[in-house]
Design an enzyme around this catalytic site. Structure first.
Site, PDB file in Angstrom:
ATOM      1  N   GLN A 179       0.808  -1.221   0.000  1.00 58.73           N
ATOM      2  CA  GLN A 179       0.000   0.000   0.000  1.00 58.73           C
ATOM      3  C   GLN A 179       0.841   1.271   0.000  1.00 58.73           C
ATOM      4  O   GLN A 179       0.369   2.324  -0.404  1.00 58.73           O
ATOM      5  CB  GLN A 179      -0.950   0.025   1.204  1.00 58.73           C
ATOM      6  CG  GLN A 179      -2.085  -0.975   1.121  1.00 58.73           C
ATOM      7  CD  GLN A 179      -3.069  -0.707  -0.016  1.00 58.73           C
ATOM      8  OE1 GLN A 179      -3.131   0.386  -0.578  1.00 58.73           O
ATOM      9  NE2 GLN A 179      -3.834  -1.728  -0.377  1.00 58.73           N
ATOM     10  N   THR A 237       7.846 -19.527 -15.897  1.00 57.65           N
ATOM     11  CA  THR A 237       8.057 -18.630 -17.026  1.00 57.65           C
ATOM     12  C   THR A 237       7.511 -17.253 -16.693  1.00 57.65           C
ATOM     13  O   THR A 237       6.425 -17.130 -16.134  1.00 57.65           O
ATOM     14  CB  THR A 237       7.356 -19.200 -18.287  1.00 57.65           C
ATOM     15  OG1 THR A 237       7.921 -20.479 -18.546  1.00 57.65           O
ATOM     16  CG2 THR A 237       7.554 -18.296 -19.490  1.00 57.65           C
ATOM     17  N   CYS A 327     -11.034  -8.203   1.096  1.00 60.70           N
ATOM     18  CA  CYS A 327     -10.858  -9.627   1.331  1.00 60.70           C
ATOM     19  C   CYS A 327     -11.773 -10.111   2.437  1.00 60.70           C
ATOM     20  O   CYS A 327     -12.156 -11.266   2.470  1.00 60.70           O
ATOM     21  CB  CYS A 327      -9.414  -9.928   1.714  1.00 60.70           C
ATOM     22  SG  CYS A 327      -8.251  -8.985   0.764  1.00 60.70           S
TER      23      CYS A 327
HETATM   24  C1  PLP Z   1      -3.561  -6.018  -1.819  1.00 58.20           C
HETATM   25  C2  PLP Z   1      -2.607  -6.281  -0.743  1.00 58.20           C
HETATM   26  C3  PLP Z   1      -1.850  -7.460  -0.726  1.00 58.20           C
HETATM   27  C4  PLP Z   1      -2.031  -8.566  -1.705  1.00 58.20           C
HETATM   28  O1  PLP Z   1      -1.629  -8.261  -3.009  1.00 58.20           O
HETATM   29  P1  PLP Z   1      -2.196  -9.161  -4.190  1.00 58.20           P
HETATM   30  O2  PLP Z   1      -1.387  -8.762  -5.375  1.00 58.20           O
HETATM   31  O3  PLP Z   1      -3.647  -8.787  -4.341  1.00 58.20           O
HETATM   32  O4  PLP Z   1      -2.022 -10.582  -3.823  1.00 58.20           O
HETATM   33  C5  PLP Z   1      -0.937  -7.627   0.306  1.00 58.20           C
HETATM   34  N1  PLP Z   1      -0.768  -6.696   1.242  1.00 58.20           N
HETATM   35  C6  PLP Z   1      -1.463  -5.541   1.254  1.00 58.20           C
HETATM   36  C7  PLP Z   1      -1.217  -4.541   2.318  1.00 58.20           C
HETATM   37  C8  PLP Z   1      -2.418  -5.301   0.270  1.00 58.20           C
HETATM   38  O5  PLP Z   1      -3.120  -4.177   0.287  1.00 58.20           O
END
Ligand code: PLP
Length: 402
Positions: A179, A237, A327
């Site tokens: 983030q 890959t 999530c």
């Molecule tokens: C979105 C997020 C993830 C996961 O990333 P993805 O590419 O969606 O797997 C991990 N940590 C934080 C803080 C996130 O906001």
């Protein structure tokens, strides 16, 4: 209908320049970068260029970047790869109770396999106690994992100070920087970070690509077994188009961050102040000092109402925001981050996150400030908690003190 997207912490649209840079890699330049012939050579240069662009954004050397399939893979790789490589040294990991599930659930998995995990508490503002962190370190501690910024509240953790503690005790330091990257300066050298995770789709690159920074000389067990890609660090890959996209998005982030996020910050502050003025009985979740939060994030609880009902009402007006994190929404459990901050259960249920992006405008904010108060009022009038004259239950008393 007007469409307003304020859920940029969940995902962002692919930027036009990113898309254009990616397109040739689906057909004209389709080669496998590991091949020695012309088709492979055509694309291996593009992968290496992207590696430089990503490295530039976080101030490391390109050789320290490993491309992965997403932020979650990066976190899994960093934590499991360390746990396994350092198991002779110790079995203790320190993390926080407000990490992304990609970190928390990985730690829970390791707990089932003989590792001890300390989950640091946060205070009511969602901040860590660094003394508690330092005291948690033992001679068995092999990893400190603290996110750079929290996805739900936007709180920015003092990574530089934590890096000093990690260095003092010679404990490896991992940070989920998903983030923070692209929104605030992230410098892995200045902060003594050993492992840092980036995700493409949070910064205007596509979903399904990410990067793990591994400081030179850091011993890691492979996470993905197979071919010899990524200097034997990660098999599979390359997702060439995605990697090219991540590179261009990183370059754009570096170029535009200051400018973009100064205006995003203004809009966020306007929304925040507007909500405070127009809606009574709210609680801001996260640090009250806006400088200690990501410039784009605002998390507010509207007492007496369900975040989910608010989101549905927003959705009918074309407004996309989120409750808890993407999530966890869909489950009726309030978010673990609100829980860790001791936000009262009823308030936690009404927590709503607005995460702005460079595409948002002043009109978007005005529209929300116009639509929000009547929606909140209507939902409150339907709420049994709101209409009660004499408040007797504990939960309600907590709310009344808001
Ligand atoms: C979105 C997020 C993830 C996961 O990333 P993805 O590419 O969606 O797997 C991990 N940590 C934080 C803080 C996130 O906001």
């Amino acid at each position: 209908m007007k469409k307003i997207y304020m859920d940029n912490n969940a995902t962002t649209p692919v930027k036009q320049e990113v898309l254009e840079a990616m397109l040739p890699f689906f057909r004209e330049q389709f080669g496998n970068p590991s091949s020695v012939h012309w088709a492979g050579r055509m694309v291996s240069g593009a992968v290496e260029k992207a590696r430089e662009q990503v490295a530039e954004l976080i101030n490391c050397s390109p050789a320290e970047i490993v491309f992965v399939s997403c932020g979650s893979e990066g976190d899994n790789f960093a934590i499991k790869g360390t746990a396994d490589a350092l198991k002779e040294k110790g079995n203790h990991i320190i993390t926080t109770s407000v990490e992304h599930p990609a970190v928390l659930e990985t730690c829970e998995y390791l707990e089932k396999n003989g590792y001890d995990v300390t989950y640091l508490k946060v205070d009511r503002d969602g901040m860590l106690d660094l003394e508690e962190l330092e005291n948690a370190i033992t001679d068995k501690t092999i990893l400190l994992s603290v996110m750079w910024a929290n996805n739900e509240t936007g709180n920015i953790f003092p990574i530089e100070e934590i890096g000093k503690i990690a260095k003092k005790y010679k404990v490896r330091f991992h940070t989920d920087a998903v983030q923070a990257v692209g929104k605030i300066p992230v410098d892995v050298q200045a902060t003594n970070v050993d492992l840092a995770v980036i995700s493409g789709h949070k910064i205007g690159a596509p979903k399904g690509v990410g990067a793990l920074y591994i400081r030179r000389g850091t011993r890691m067990t492979r996470f993905m077994h197979g071919g010899h890609q990524e200097r034997n660090r990660r098999a599979g890959t390359h997702n060439v188009a995605g990697i090219v996209g991540l590179g261009v998005a990183s370059e754009l982030a570096k170029q535009n961050m200051e400018k973009d996020y100064a205006s995003v910050r203004k809009l966020r502050d306007k929304l925040e102040n507007g909500i405070r003025e127009l809606v009574p009985e709210i609680k801001l979740n996260g640090h009250p000092n806006p400088d200690l939060r990501l410039p784009n994030t605002l998390n507010v609880s509207f007492a007496y109402i369900e975040g989910e009902s608010l989101l549905l009402n927003f959705d009918m007006k074309g407004i996309a925001a989120s409750s808890g994190s993407a999530c966890t929404s869909g489950s009726l459990e309030p978010s673990h981050v609100m829980g860790a901050m001791c936000v009262d259960v009823v308030l936690a249920h009404s927590s709503t996150r607005f995460s702005l992006g460079a595409d948002n405008t002043e009109e978007d904010v005005d529209f929300i400030l116009q639509e929000l108060p009547p929606i909140v009022q209507r939902l409150r009038e339907m709420s049994p908690l709101y209409n009660r004259d004499s408040i007797s239950c504990d939960e309600c008393r907590v709310i009344r003190r808001v």
